[in-house]
Design a protein around this motif. Structure first.
Motif, PDB file in Angstrom:
ATOM      1  N   HIS A 244       0.826  -1.136   0.082  1.00 44.51           N
ATOM      2  CA  HIS A 244      -0.069  -0.030   0.066  1.00 44.51           C
ATOM      3  C   HIS A 244       0.829   1.146  -0.107  1.00 44.51           C
ATOM      4  CE1 HIS A 244      -3.040  -2.765   1.862  1.00 44.51           C
ATOM      5  NE2 HIS A 244      -3.691  -2.143   0.670  1.00 44.51           N
ATOM      6  N   VAL A 245       1.710   1.210   0.621  1.00 45.49           N
ATOM      7  CA  VAL A 245       2.635   2.558   0.587  1.00 45.49           C
ATOM      8  C   VAL A 245       4.502   1.935   0.507  1.00 45.49           C
ATOM      9  CG1 VAL A 245       2.965   2.663   3.295  1.00 45.49           C
ATOM     10  CG2 VAL A 245       2.998   4.591   1.783  1.00 45.49           C
ATOM     11  N   LEU A 246       5.329   2.998   0.270  1.00 50.50           N
ATOM     12  CA  LEU A 246       6.632   2.621  -0.063  1.00 50.50           C
ATOM     13  C   LEU A 246       7.149   3.748   0.876  1.00 50.50           C
ATOM     14  CD1 LEU A 246       9.278   1.487  -1.219  1.00 50.50           C
ATOM     15  CD2 LEU A 246       9.133   3.388  -3.003  1.00 50.50           C
ATOM     16  N   ILE A 247       8.197   3.201   1.562  1.00 50.09           N
ATOM     17  CA  ILE A 247       9.036   3.850   2.235  1.00 50.09           C
ATOM     18  C   ILE A 247      10.538   4.266   1.710  1.00 50.09           C
ATOM     19  CG2 ILE A 247      10.126   4.855   4.650  1.00 50.09           C
ATOM     20  CD1 ILE A 247       7.767   3.137   5.959  1.00 50.09           C
TER      21      ILE A 247
ATOM     22  N   MET B 261       4.052   6.895  -1.584  1.00 53.13           N
ATOM     23  CA  MET B 261       5.369   7.075  -1.095  1.00 53.13           C
ATOM     24  C   MET B 261       5.682   8.062  -0.195  1.00 53.13           C
ATOM     25  SD  MET B 261       8.901   7.446  -3.296  1.00 53.13           S
ATOM     26  CE  MET B 261      10.522   7.091  -2.515  1.00 53.13           C
ATOM     27  N   ILE B 262       6.277   7.377   0.971  1.00 57.02           N
ATOM     28  CA  ILE B 262       6.810   8.472   2.126  1.00 57.02           C
ATOM     29  C   ILE B 262       8.263   8.486   1.742  1.00 57.02           C
ATOM     30  CG2 ILE B 262       7.012   8.428   4.568  1.00 57.02           C
ATOM     31  CD1 ILE B 262       4.301   6.987   5.177  1.00 57.02           C
ATOM     32  N   ILE B 263       8.836   9.593   1.603  1.00 54.35           N
ATOM     33  CA  ILE B 263      10.288   9.747   1.474  1.00 54.35           C
ATOM     34  C   ILE B 263      11.130  10.089   2.535  1.00 54.35           C
ATOM     35  CG2 ILE B 263      11.922  11.461   0.076  1.00 54.35           C
ATOM     36  CD1 ILE B 263       9.636  11.492  -2.090  1.00 54.35           C
ATOM     37  N   ASN B 264      11.971   9.291   2.897  1.00 53.00           N
ATOM     38  CA  ASN B 264      12.665   9.549   4.019  1.00 53.00           C
ATOM     39  C   ASN B 264      14.309  10.012   3.761  1.00 53.00           C
ATOM     40  OD1 ASN B 264      13.631   7.089   3.233  1.00 53.00           O
ATOM     41  ND2 ASN B 264      13.848   6.209   5.333  1.00 53.00           N
ATOM     42  N   HIS B 265      14.581  10.230   2.709  1.00 52.63           N
ATOM     43  CA  HIS B 265      15.824  10.413   2.328  1.00 52.63           C
ATOM     44  C   HIS B 265      16.005  11.227   0.949  1.00 52.63           C
ATOM     45  CE1 HIS B 265      20.380  10.251   2.862  1.00 52.63           C
ATOM     46  NE2 HIS B 265      20.473  10.184   1.468  1.00 52.63           N
ATOM     47  N   VAL B 266      16.409  12.381   1.151  1.00 58.49           N
ATOM     48  CA  VAL B 266      16.709  13.300  -0.337  1.00 58.49           C
ATOM     49  C   VAL B 266      18.169  13.647  -0.327  1.00 58.49           C
ATOM     50  CG1 VAL B 266      15.546  15.111  -1.486  1.00 58.49           C
ATOM     51  CG2 VAL B 266      14.225  13.880   0.179  1.00 58.49           C
ATOM     52  N   VAL B 267      18.484  13.645  -1.384  1.00 60.16           N
ATOM     53  CA  VAL B 267      19.848  14.055  -1.890  1.00 60.16           C
ATOM     54  C   VAL B 267      19.719  15.515  -2.403  1.00 60.16           C
ATOM     55  CG1 VAL B 267      22.006  13.868  -3.393  1.00 60.16           C
ATOM     56  CG2 VAL B 267      21.079  11.815  -2.227  1.00 60.16           C
ATOM     57  N   SER B 268      20.324  16.356  -1.782  1.00 60.12           N
ATOM     58  CA  SER B 268      20.184  17.848  -2.218  1.00 60.12           C
ATOM     59  C   SER B 268      20.619  17.738  -3.602  1.00 60.12           C
ATOM     60  CB  SER B 268      21.021  18.721  -1.239  1.00 60.12           C
ATOM     61  OG  SER B 268      21.125  20.080  -1.579  1.00 60.12           O
TER      62      SER B 268
END
Length: 366
Positions: free
Chosen positions: A272-275, A293-300
């Motif tokens: 149902h959801v991706l982390i 999606m729940i985004i838990n890491h973002v490269v600037s």
């Protein structure tokens, strides 16, 4: 005569390789008998061990110090003389020339931005040596599209979505050169036509956590998720050294822990959801599967646009700490999964699971 299509990638990021494989697999399915396809990464072929050192350094920087990469990214975006800078790669240009002499491609598809610059230099240095071939650039990032992608000469630029196409248009790329088919995910996504079962009071929400980055805090997040009472699946890829810590964090729960797998399309479709991180391929694959999606890491820099795409279309949310992630999972499935249903409807409108097949038909028409 078969159409010869050369696909060029580089192992400096998941998006480049995923897009290249998607194009190849789409062509193999659509035009297997009518096309001769070659997929090459000229960087390791040319520079060997040195390329591997650079690749590992790049991955270490974006995974351990993601904010610092933003400075490099913005510096690249401000460069206006890419042709001059890429002239230094004479050995790679020589190998590229040899590949063209042998393969004589009708179409060159680039999923890594330097290749069109090398192609221009080769054609200018060797006038009349090659028949006219089409140059097609597949852009793998969304919204924050670095200028290195579009300041080159190319016949077509394939944008992953309308938001990225608008960036190219605003930068002065001719409208007739911009095609928006979607990101070339694996054709397997197009095969998954069965509707996802909605969350209900009779079953646990299915949550997929893909560990690509931020591994230091991964055990804490797994421990928190395991206590929520969700049907949890965790993928660790080839990082088998993580397995003991993840198993320990899962405790006595029925958490499924998976190593490297080629079943990602099915996993995204079933959950149902991706982390996970805001990588180009990860975000585009979850969109293709219409999985919020729940985004838990973002490269600037390069991943900021991917995260914005999810956030601004209300197809998920950004939550960078384990506590925030857990809060968003709970919010998604509260009140008869009201928030999740909203995310799911929005991401479904973005989904283009047939993109690689549509791109293959386009390439064959050139």
């Amino acid at each position: 005569m078969k159409k010869r299509i050369l696909i060029l990638t580089a192992g400096f990021g998941e998006g480049h390789n995923s897009a290249a494989r998607g194009v190849r697999d789409g062509l193999a399915r659509v035009a297997a008998a009518a096309a001769e396809i070659e997929l090459r990464d000229l960087f390791p072929e040319t520079y060997g061990t040195l390329n591997e050192i650079v690749r590992r350094t790049y991955l270490a920087v974006i995974n351990r110090w993601p904010a610092s990469w933003g400075h490099v990214y913005r510096w690249l975006d401000g460069i206006t003389n890419f042709d001059e800078r890429f002239e230094r790669f004479s050995r790679l240009r020589q190998r590229f020339t040899h590949v063209m002499e042998r393969f004589q491609p009708h179409v060159i598809v680039s999923t890594f931005p330097p290749y069109p610059y090398f192609l221009r230099q080769i054609l200018e240095t060797n006038p009349g040596s090659f028949h006219r071939c089409k140059s097609v650039v597949v852009i793998t990032d969304s919204i924050t599209v670095n200028a290195v992608w579009y300041r080159c000469e190319a016949d077509y630029f394939l944008a992953p979505n309308e938001q990225s196409a608008a960036v190219l248009l605003a930068a002065g790329v001719a409208p007739e050169k911009i095609k928006t088919f979607g990101f070339p995910v694996s054709p397997k996504f197009a095969d998954l036509t069965q509707e996802r079962q909605l969350p209900s009071s009779n079953s646990e929400p299915r949550v997929l956590y893909m560990i690509h980055a931020a591994t230091r805090r991964a055990p804490e997040l797994v421990e928190r998720l395991a206590r929520l009472g969700v049907d949890l699946t965790v993928t660790i890829g080839r990082a088998e050294e993580l397995r003991p810590a993840i198993e320990g964090a899962a405790g006595g729960s029925e958490t499924k822990i998976i190593g490297w797998t080629d079943e990602l399309p099915r996993l995204l479709h079933d959950n149902h959801v991706l982390i996970g991180k805001a990588g180009g391929a990860t975000v585009q694959e979850t969109i293709a599967a219409a999985c919020p999606m729940i985004i838990n890491h973002v490269v600037s820099g390069q991943e900021e646009g991917n995260a914005r795409l999810i956030d601004e279309t209300n197809s998920g949310v950004i939550a960078c700490s384990p506590a925030e992630v857990v809060t968003q999972v709970q919010r998604a499935f509260a009140d008869d999964a009201k928030q999740w249903r909203e995310w799911a409807a929005n991401i479904h409108s973005l989904s283009r699971p047939r993109a690689s097949l549509d791109i293959a038909k386009f390439l064959m028409s050139l």
